[in-house]
Every structure is written in structure tokens, then in C-alpha cells.
Scaffold this active site. Sequence first.
Site, mmCIF file in Angstrom:
data_model
loop_
_atom_site.group_PDB
_atom_site.id
_atom_site.type_symbol
_atom_site.label_atom_id
_atom_site.label_comp_id
_atom_site.label_asym_id
_atom_site.label_seq_id
_atom_site.Cartn_x
_atom_site.Cartn_y
_atom_site.Cartn_z
ATOM 1 N N LYS A 1 0.678 -1.026 -0.211
ATOM 2 C CA LYS A 1 -0.297 0.066 -0.227
ATOM 3 C C LYS A 1 0.636 1.286 0.067
ATOM 4 C CE LYS A 1 -4.632 -1.628 -0.030
ATOM 5 N NZ LYS A 1 -4.761 -1.877 -0.924
ATOM 6 N N SER B 1 1.685 -9.671 -1.322
ATOM 7 C CA SER B 1 1.178 -7.759 -0.948
ATOM 8 C C SER B 1 1.292 -7.716 0.706
ATOM 9 C CB SER B 1 0.031 -8.493 -0.994
ATOM 10 O OG SER B 1 -0.628 -9.123 -0.676
ATOM 11 N N GLU C 1 -10.037 6.849 2.550
ATOM 12 C CA GLU C 1 -10.884 5.337 2.973
ATOM 13 C C GLU C 1 -10.231 3.940 3.990
ATOM 14 O OE1 GLU C 1 -9.801 5.678 0.251
ATOM 15 O OE2 GLU C 1 -9.448 3.786 0.132
#
Lengths: 394, 271
Positions: free
Chosen positions: A84, A373, A106
Site C-alpha cells: 500500500k 502483498s 478511506e
Amino acid sequence: MSSKYYGEFGGQYVAETLMNTLAELERAFEEAIADPKFWEEYHYYLKEYVGRETPLYLAERLSEKYGTKIYLKREDLNHTGAHKINNVIGQILLAKRMGKTKVIAETGAGQHGVATATGAALFNMECKVYMGSEDIERQHLNVMRMEMLGAKVVSVESGSNTLKDATNEAIRTWAKEAEDTFYVIGSAVGPHPYPRMVKEFQKCISVEAKRQFMEKEGRLPEVVMACVGGGSNSIGMFADFIDEPGVELIGVEAAGMGIETGKHASAMALGKPGTLHGMRSYLLQDDDGNVQLAHSISAGLDYPGVGPEHAYLRDSGRAQYVSITDDEAMEALAELCKLEGIIPAIESAHALAYAFKKAKTMTKDQAIVLCLSGRGDKDVHTIESYFSGNGYLN
Amino acid sequence: MNRIEERLQQVKEKNEKAFITYMTAGLPDMAGCAALIKAQAEAGIDVVELGIPFSDPVADGPVIQAASYKSIQQGTNLKKVFEMVAQVRADGCQAPLVFMMYFNTVLHYGPEAFAKKCAEVGVDGLIIPDLPYEEQGQLREALDKTAEAPILIQLVTPVSGDRIPMLLEDARGFVYCVSSMGVTGQAAEFHRDVVHYLEQVRAVSKIPVMMGFGIRTAADVLPMKDIIDGCIVGSHFINLMEENNYSTETAKEYVSTFKKEMNGISCETGH
């Protein structure tokens, strides 16, 4: 069709209030990505702050067990524990360039919220993170992390009190405050140019992986795969391989308790094209066209839609999308812990579970490159309650 | 002629301002909702905006969000709203009706089937806040193919700026001027340049200019009275209905008072 679309998907399904804001964003983004200085700064922070490049690790014991080479792209080793942050660095640098002083985001489980709060602290921006009141309860530690990083966490109480509602509220706030506020979207979703922007800032995953694989094997891998919620790590993992027709691309969605139970998050498996959060894409919806709640043990995959480029890659046949249940993912997670000493995020464990199935159809000279990830630290409570609930640890 | 165009034409000829209310379809229930439409029609409402509840009303503030949620929980869906509208028409009510809805509801129904059904039951206009001008092609095509199809109303905002001429080029019915930034139902803190912006719209618009978002009483719009052709009240009307048990008498009273005050007739002298 213009570049706002991927086939019939994508677009800008937002209020008129945001149309000029999106146009301004698109111009700034195009200028930035044409500017070598912007990339220089982005790569500087990726290297010095995030800790890139991440290794492409040949998981030896897994490979031996499943009879094909399984390479893990170690996004779990990034600062903040997942892919991220790549996107957050890119978007916040862009926000700074545009003269914005505030960012909003968000978050569902809190990973994107933590990454955004981190970037905001690094670049001295005011940060508000919208989070459903139910998620705030479930993910208390991430709420604390965000607050420690100086962000304000705004509790959202509307609809289902989860990620999709937090996204609605972030969009509403953005419509009001766009003059000085940049909306950092965490996944490959939202109105154009967000899906493109997120892909551009996550592309480093596949650019590195391709080069690393070439160095190790002197060729391209047979299969590249990643898990898909909104689809940011997967679009980053696919990006540099899309134009390599010999490479099979596989996205793994969450089947939750099983597609047949209705409690799942597989927008591609059972969704219909629809519009939500500014985009047209596959969407889980009920008989009246209301958006259905997704279910997955992994909060990061718990999203009723999917990024528009994935919808296009699916329909064009370039990528294949499959799904993995909660149980299968948890089993794969345990296996990676025991065989390789890596505790993966439950999201990433979905991709692993499918890799094990896929490996059975491959030979030992072939290879899968899988995007790991994120790391599983954030998930230990969920893992504990899952395994103790199933009597697994006893 | 479309009912909206016809009605707003009559209002203009009388040199009056038009008044529009918004209510969430299905509240308090379908029969009660139908009764409220008819009551307002009797009280002289010019257009009734009916909100089709959607799970993710991203352009709406807390009041309309809550109303939508409640209505969905009660089982309201597009099909039932169509049936209710058909009944209201069968009962002889000719008030212009506009659906305010989100695009996914249209897509799910199918744009062509939707256009036909609207024409069949007597829906006169559509307001779709998440369908900006650039994305309207598919729906416009469906509407153009359909006889007596509803008008797609264009929204204009204080930040539309140089987009205004494009938005108004083929606009019909009325132009919906969003008076403040953000979502429906905020207090009447109008955008700082609201008068200037309304004048900008006025200068380009060939059709009535209606102002909405954050209006509660006629006094809120009196400063803009010479620029606009009327106004729209949404969240406040929903609150009022909630507080008064969806009383048709309250609705009538509110509509007639608002209309009188907006048109400069004092209520006190009325009786």
C-alpha cells in the site's frame, strides 16, 4: 473510447461538483509522470524510506513440495508491512505538487489508513482517515497506529458501517473540501484517473519482479498471480507482464465461506456490471440493484467491487480470475509459516492457496511469480480466533 | 408537452417562483407516500422530486441517507415505486414528478426498459447525481428512443465554471443549481460566491433556474429571488415529515406557506 475507460469499464461516475476536480487531478498527474524529477523523488523515497527493492524469493521448500518453482515477490517487507505504501508515496508527492495541504483516505482494515497516515506524517500533511464504525471496533490496533502517526480517524456510521460506507463518506468530504484536500484512494478503484494512477504507482512491483526473474532464470515466468480485492497489488503485479502474451495472469478473489453461500467477495465470479465509487465495473448487487455486502475473513479483500481494468482484463481474456475460500486461504497461510518461516497477510494467503492448486498442473522447471502483498502481523488476532475456533492449534 | 415544462411555463406566465420538494419514495410507506404526493399537488406544489432509495447514496447527507436506508429496510424498490406512481396517476394526480436516483439503479433495471417504464407510468424527469454530463450517453440514447420519455435534468454547481455552457447547451425542464458544495442537507451556508454563480447560470440558461441544497424557508432564498426561478427543499422537508408523522396536513401547510412567502404574499393577512 477515450482513455477514461477500459473497454466498457471505468469512467467518472461522480457528482458534477467533482468533475473539475478530477480534470485538475488528471492534468497534474499527466504532468507529473512526464517529469523525470517527479520519478526521481518517488524512487528516492521508495528506496530510502520504503526499503525497495523488495526481494524476489524462491520459496525452496514450497517449490519442492508442490513440484514447481514458486517465487514470492516480498511486498510484505515494505515499510508499514504491505504494498500500500508504494501508492501512497506516489499520490502524496502528487498532492504536494498540486499545492494541497490536507489528505483524506478511506480504510477498511486500516492498512491503507496506516500507510496514508505514514505518508502524511512524512510529508507534513494534515490527514483524516474515514473508517466504518464496525471496522474501528474490529481493528482497534490500526486505529491506534493511525492516531500515533498524527491522523484523525473519523468514524463512519451509515449503511453497513464498513469500507464501502467509509469510501462514500470520503467521497462526500472530498466533494466539499477539494480546494485544499487530496483524496488518496488505496485501491485500483474509483473514478478516472485513480485506477490508472494506482497502477502507475504500484507498477514498481512487476518492473522489479520481471528484472529479478530474468536475472535468476534468464526468461519470463509461466504464471504471475496475486490476490484481488479492489485490485491494487494485482494490477501492480500484472502491469509489466500484460504485454507479454506468454505469461499467464491469474487474479485470486475471496470466496469467503463459499461462493454458493452468498457470503463471499468475488465480484468477478458473481457480480454484474454496475456503478459504485465513481467507476463502472463488476459489482456485487442484489435483485434491486443495491450494493451487496461482501464477506471475507480477510478485511483487505472484503470489497463488493473490483478495479475497472481487472474487469476489462477478465472480459478480454487476458487475465483469469479465480476464487479461494476462507478455509483454503488459512490453510495456505499456516503452510507458508511452517515451510518458509513467513507469516503472510490473509489477503496474500488467498493467492498462495491458488498457487498450490495451480502448481499441480505445472512441471518442476516452470515457475510461478506470486505477489506476497503483505505481512500477517496485523492478522494475528483473526488467525488466532480462526484456528482456535476450529480447534486447529489444539 | 412534458408536465415539468408545461407547469414551469405557467408559473413564469404568472410571474411567480416555482417550488419543488424532495421526499424519499416509500416513506412512511407506499400508500402514505402516494398520499403525500397528492396532498402537495393540492397545495400547489410545482414539481415533486421522489428519491429512489439506493444503498450507497454518495451525493446525499445524513438526513437523506437515513431516509433511504429506512425505506430500503421496508422493502422499497424501483418496481414498487413505479406501481405507486402509476396509481397516483390513475387517481388523477397530474403533478410533475421527477425521480432523483443513482445510476446503478437505472443500469440494473436496464436503461431502455427504464425509459419505457418511466414514460408508461408518467415520470416526467430524472435527476441522477452520479451521472455527470460526460457519462450520460447511454441513458440519453435510451431516452431519445422512447416516446414521452422523462427529461434528464442537468445539475450545475458553484465550481462548474467553464463547464456551464456545455451543461446547459441541450438542457431541458429546469437547471438544478446546487447552491453549496458537497452533499444535500447542509445548513444554509451558501457558497461564498453563490450570487455571482447564479448570475452566471442565469446569463446562459434558456430554461428555469432552480436552486437547491440547504434551503429551509422562503427567507433563505429571498436574497436570490430576482436571479432564480424557484427553489428545491429536500432534507428539511424530510425532517419536517419525520417530526410530524408524515402528516398530509403539515405537508400541505408547508408547501402553501413556502409558495406564498416566496411570492411575496404575507401569510398573516391570508386569514
